[in-house]
Design an enzyme around this catalytic site. Structure first.
Site, PDB file in Angstrom:
ATOM      1  CG  ASP A 143      -1.963   1.042   0.920  1.00 56.13           C
ATOM      2  OD1 ASP A 143      -2.326   1.395  -0.165  1.00 56.13           O
ATOM      3  OD2 ASP A 143      -2.583   1.383   2.103  1.00 56.13           O
ATOM      4  CE  LYS A 203      -1.202   3.415  -4.638  1.00 53.80           C
ATOM      5  NZ  LYS A 203      -1.232   2.450  -3.123  1.00 53.80           N
ATOM      6  CG  ASP A 236      -5.690  -0.277  -0.971  1.00 49.35           C
ATOM      7  OD1 ASP A 236      -6.544  -0.677  -1.763  1.00 49.35           O
ATOM      8  OD2 ASP A 236      -5.516   0.525  -0.331  1.00 49.35           O
ATOM      9  CG  ASN A 237      -5.070   2.282  -3.446  1.00 48.73           C
ATOM     10  OD1 ASN A 237      -4.364   2.723  -2.366  1.00 48.73           O
ATOM     11  ND2 ASN A 237      -6.367   2.814  -3.229  1.00 48.73           N
ATOM     12  CD  GLU A 288      -8.014   4.675  -0.227  1.00 54.29           C
ATOM     13  OE1 GLU A 288      -6.774   5.218  -0.496  1.00 54.29           O
ATOM     14  OE2 GLU A 288      -8.772   3.709  -0.819  1.00 54.29           O
TER      15      GLU A 288
END
Length: 311
Positions: free
Chosen positions: A238, A241, A266-267, A296
């Protein structure tokens, strides 16, 4: 009588003659009517202009309200617009006015409203602040349930988190760890690390969580010798990226993954990690599962990707 009648006739004839030969009275009446009409026309014109002039600001207000509504809808539905508004415009202005960072405000809210030593209370309080007051890049309550389920299924003895931020996910993960298990969490930003340390201590999970400050590409190679890690049972990605793929490869090269090690990223949709998805999905060493969700505290589409290492 004759005199009187003659006078009356004379008077009548005179009045008749005057009426025929002198049109002044009718002309005066006509001019009065024209003046009245002109006055009424002028008043109408003035009233019309007043109405028109008053409608201009009303029209402008309507347009501004419409634009504001579009901005609100755009922020709620468009991830890029939302990040620009929350991370660049709103946060910078608020920081300047309050002379305090958003992360410090989150910590202060937790210290004032959460229960010390209760990690569940800390997580709920952060979610409340970030959903009602200021957006922040925690994993959040919706994707947090996916994180919870994955941690419970992996039941790790040693877990690694890349990207601590304010300590939200570190607290969330640690509250589910079994006795004797530990979480190593890595944060590059020293200001975030300082906030996270206080958050972890307030939640009462400092015995389970060790905060490592520095870049992930430097810390990962040190895990075996310096931090006595044999292999990792669970890894939560997280952080930046563009580091997802190189750090996953680095974990493999450092022999930190065993058969069955679980990676959760995540993401992967927004902001997005296409290189990571392409790498793990095409690799024969990973078995992948995608969990659609939302960014989120927003309605922007996002997802988490679970990659189980097959050895």
């Amino acid at each position: 009588m004759l005199l009187s009648r003659s006078w009356a006739d004379t008077t009548h004839n005179y009045l008749s003659l005057t009426a025929r030969t002198s049109p002044k009275s009718s002309c005066i009446l006509t001019q009065g009517e024209q003046h009245r009409k002109r006055s009424e026309g002028t008043a109408s014109a003035i009233l019309r202009k007043m109405l028109e002039s008053s409608s201009v600001p009303l029209f402008i207000v309507f347009i501004l309200l419409f634009i504001l509504l579009l901005i609100v809808l755009l922020i709620r539905r468009n991830g890029t617009a939302a990040l620009i508004w929350n991370e660049i415009i709103r946060e910078k202005v608020t920081n300047f006015i309050m002379n305090q960072s958003k992360e410090q405000r989150i910590l202060n809210f937790v210290l004032q409203n959460a229960v010390r030593g209760d990690p569940y209370s800390v997580v709920d309080t952060i979610d409340k602040y970030c959903s009602q007051k200021e957006w922040a890049m925690n994993v959040g309550n919706e994707k947090g349930l996916i994180l919870d389920k994955t941690v419970e299924e992996a039941n790790p003895s040693v877990a690694l988190e890349l990207g601590t931020y304010c300590g939200y996910s570190a607290v969330r993960i640690s509250r589910l760890l079994k006795a004797g298990a530990r979480l190593l969490t890595v944060e590059f930003n020293p200001e975030f690390a300082a906030i996270a340390k206080q958050m972890i201590e307030f939640a009462g999970v400092q015995d389970k969580v060790k905060l490592l400050e520095g870049p992930s590409e430097e810390i990962i190679p040190q895990l075996k010798k310096k931090y006595e890690v044999d292999t990792l049972d669970f890894v939560f990605l997280d952080h930046w990226k563009d580091r997802y793929t190189p750090d996953t490869i680095l974990l493999q090269e450092c022999n930190l993954l065993r058969k069955g090690s679980v990676l959760l990223a995540d993401n992967v949709i927004f902001p997005g990690a296409p290189d990571f998805l392409n790498y793990v999905r095409k690799s024969p060493h990973f078995q992948c599962t995608n969990y659609p969700s939302h960014l989120e505290y927003m309605q922007v589409e996002d997802a988490m990707e679970k990659a189980v290492f097959l050895g």
